[in-house]
Structures are given as C-alpha cells and as structure tokens.
Design a protein around this motif. Structure first.
Motif, mmCIF file in Angstrom:
data_model
loop_
_atom_site.group_PDB
_atom_site.id
_atom_site.type_symbol
_atom_site.label_atom_id
_atom_site.label_comp_id
_atom_site.label_asym_id
_atom_site.label_seq_id
_atom_site.Cartn_x
_atom_site.Cartn_y
_atom_site.Cartn_z
ATOM 1 N N PHE A 206 1.184 24.737 13.648
ATOM 2 C CA PHE A 206 2.115 23.618 13.564
ATOM 3 C C PHE A 206 1.989 22.818 14.853
ATOM 4 C CE2 PHE A 206 4.289 26.704 10.785
ATOM 5 C CZ PHE A 206 4.653 25.908 9.707
ATOM 6 N N SER A 227 3.786 18.744 12.130
ATOM 7 C CA SER A 227 5.207 19.047 11.932
ATOM 8 C C SER A 227 6.077 17.799 11.840
ATOM 9 C CB SER A 227 5.713 19.951 13.052
ATOM 10 O OG SER A 227 5.523 19.345 14.320
ATOM 11 N N MET A 233 4.995 19.368 5.809
ATOM 12 C CA MET A 233 5.953 20.465 5.981
ATOM 13 C C MET A 233 6.433 20.983 4.620
ATOM 14 S SD MET A 233 6.258 21.213 9.199
ATOM 15 C CE MET A 233 7.871 21.981 9.505
ATOM 16 N N TYR A 256 11.373 24.473 10.357
ATOM 17 C CA TYR A 256 10.396 25.547 10.151
ATOM 18 C C TYR A 256 10.917 26.629 9.206
ATOM 19 C CZ TYR A 256 8.218 23.298 14.138
ATOM 20 O OH TYR A 256 7.652 22.366 14.968
#
Length: 353
Positions: A206, A227, A233, A256
């Motif tokens: 990421f 990201s 994502m 995340y």
C-alpha cells in the motif's frame, strides 16, 4: 579495564551531533568487546536525539543497528570468540527473570529492557551509549551472530528494521500462500516486503506514491495498491490475513480495515502514539478483525531472523555515509530521501575532526 571511546553525540534536543569522547565500562566476565564496523541510522535515533518522546538523557550517543568484530571476551563467555562477526540491536540487557523474558520476549521485560543507548546499565547505573562509536561492550546473551555470507554493512539494519518486520510475520504465522499487505515503503517497509516474500507470502504494498511500483516489485511486492485511489482500495477488500503498517506518524487506519479478511490483523510497527482519526470498532467486531502492535523482537527471534536472512541472502538496501554526514542524513530521513536505510561506515570516525 575501561576504554577511551570515540563517538558522535548530541547534548541537547536542538544541537547537532558532534565528536564526543567518553570511557566505556570495564568488561565483565560475561561481556563481549566489539570493534564497530557499521551502524545503521534508524528513525528512532532522530526521535531520541531530539527528545520527541520526552525521555531523552544527554549526552546521547545514538545507534542500535550495530555490526562489528569481537576483539575480546570475558572469562565466562562461551558463545563467541575473537574475530567473530556479530551484531547488537536495540537491547543490551533485561531482568531475564520475568514472564516475558522467560518466553524470549526481552523487549517486553516487565521491569523494562536496558536499551543500547539512552538507558541505564542495570548493574552499575552508568548511562548506555550506542553504536555511533568505535567500539562497544555487551553481555554475551545480547550479542547476535551475523552470517558471514552477508554484506556486513547491509546487514546492520537487520538489527532493528529487519527484526521489527520479521517478528510480526512470525507471530502471525506467515508462510506459503499467506496474503500480506505492507503499508509504507521506507526502512521498515522494504524489509517487510523482502521477508514476507521469502516466507512464501503473496505480498501487496500500500503506498500513497504512484511512482514506487518498480522499486516495490524489485523488493518482492506482487501487487501495488495506491491507497489514495478509492477504486483500488475497494478492489482489495477482504484480502489480507495480515497488514504490517510501517508508517512512523499518525495516519488514518480506517481505510485499511475493509481490506482485511475475516479474522485479519493490522499490526503497527512504526508509530507510537494516539490513533488519529479515531478508529471505528464496528468492522472490527463484525468480522473479528484486529489492530495490534509489535516492538522489535526478542534475542532468540532476532538470531532466527539473521539466520533466515543468511539462508535467503537478504540484507537491507542501504546508502553508506561517513559519520561526518550524520546531521545531513537526519534531515534527509525526515524527508524520506533515502533508499532505504543509511549506514555509517565507522572507519570514518577515525578521521572525525
């Protein structure tokens, strides 16, 4: 007998590092004396030097990614001999009696580990001074064997960046087929990519920087996720059993969490402090996801990591500097202007004015 020691130190949070002379303690029966060849430069060195964490003691000689050769051993030393290539990491002692120490987790010692610098010797109360120096004296139980097939300069960052990345990978049982994410591509992140790949994992980086794909793939990344791109994502949802987050400053963890598989864990290894913005616990509870932390590794695990790196030919990607360049290196580190770890050639200390 005690030994005059040449080093670089800082004397205040706003002072640059400069030449410093002090006396190393006399070696004890279980001690190993080491001529320092190389010392890595860690972000922690900056934090301590500038008292970012409020625990600084001056004068301070930083450095806890140390590789050198044994020059003397105490009468009770059995594990090392003259000329051995050895390493010293973040710790030089612990109580060795509490429950964590009994498990080989000296870094979590209940009475506090004795750190390689900015700490106090448990036996005589003297300050500990680190690896920005020409030699060091350390108890044999906290000295590591460095595989001779590794470049000793590039092996130095393994003593902190390497073990900090390796320990969570081992703890969460990463192996062939594991899906691992790594957040951030700096000193820690590049080691996490290399180690996870060598363990057989499918590895994803990421990053906020679109230009890092070529480097990331060379280091072992199978996939790169930008990201800052919501579509990328979203496409990574429910994928990772483990995410190793190496970012050294406060940042939003919430984006995340959806990328974790059910039962997955994000482990923080780079940032100490409050999580900001606040973490939403709802997706954690609904799918048994976790946010955890991990600090370096114990001595046995660090030796395991070094042996693993020796078997797989893994070292850090480094830029070598002279000790005279340390203050400029700190400023470059703060700008992420290094690929991926500075290492000091300690031979340059002999020439320091």
């Amino acid at each position: 007998m005690s030994t005059n020691t040449r080093a670089f130190a800082t004397h205040a949070p706003t002072e640059p590092l400069g030449l410093f002379n002090f006396v190393r303690r006399s070696p004890r029966a279980d001690d190993v004396a080491i001529d320092i060849l190389f010392c890595g430069v860690c972000h922690t060195d900056i934090h301590h030097s500038r008292n970012d964490w409020g625990r600084a003691n001056y004068p301070m000689v930083p450095g806890h990614e140390i590789v050198g050769r044994v020059t003397a051993v105490g009468a009770d030393v059995t594990r090392f001999k003259l000329g051995d290539l050895v390493g010293v990491g973040c710790m030089v002692d612990s109580c060795q009696q509490c429950a964590p120490c009994g498990k080989g987790w000296e870094q979590y010692c209940e009475s506090g580990s004795t750190f390689t610098y900015n700490s106090v010797d448990r036996q005589d109360g003297s300050p500990t001074y680190g690896g920005y120096s020409d030699h060091i004296v350390v108890a044999q139980n906290f000295v590591l064997k460095v595989p001779e097939n590794l470049d000793p300069a590039a092996a130095a960052p393994l003593l902190c960046a390497g073990i900090t990345s390796f320990s969570p990978l081992r703890h969460w049982k990463v192996g062939p087929g594991s899906k691992v994410g790594v957040v951030g591509l700096g000193g820690l992140g590049h080691m996490a990519l290399k180690l996870a790949k060598a363990m057989g994992a499918e590895v994803t980086l990421f990053t906020r920087s679109a230009g890092k794909e070529t480097d990331a793939r060379a280091l072992g990344a199978d996939h790169i996720v930008l990201s800052t791109d919501p579509d990328q994502m979203a496409a990574a949802a429910n994928r990772f059993e483990l995410i190793v987050d190496t970012v050294p400053y406060a940042h939003d963890l919430n984006p995340y969490v959806p990328t974790l598989a059910v039962g997955g864990t994000i482990v923080l290894v780079g940032y100490l402090g409050p999580v900001e913005p606040a973490l939403n616990s709802t997706p954690l509870l609904l799918k048994r996801k976790a946010v955890a932390g991990s600090l370096i590794g114990g001595i046995a695990e660090t030796q395991e990591m070094l042996d693993f790196c020796g078997q797989h030919g893994i070292t850090s990607d480094i830029e070598m500097i002279n000790i005279q360049d340390i203050n400029a290196a700190y400023e470059r580190m703060l700008k992420s202007d290094v690929k991926y770890r500075f290492v000091i050639d300690m031979a340059s200390l002999k020439e320091a004015a």
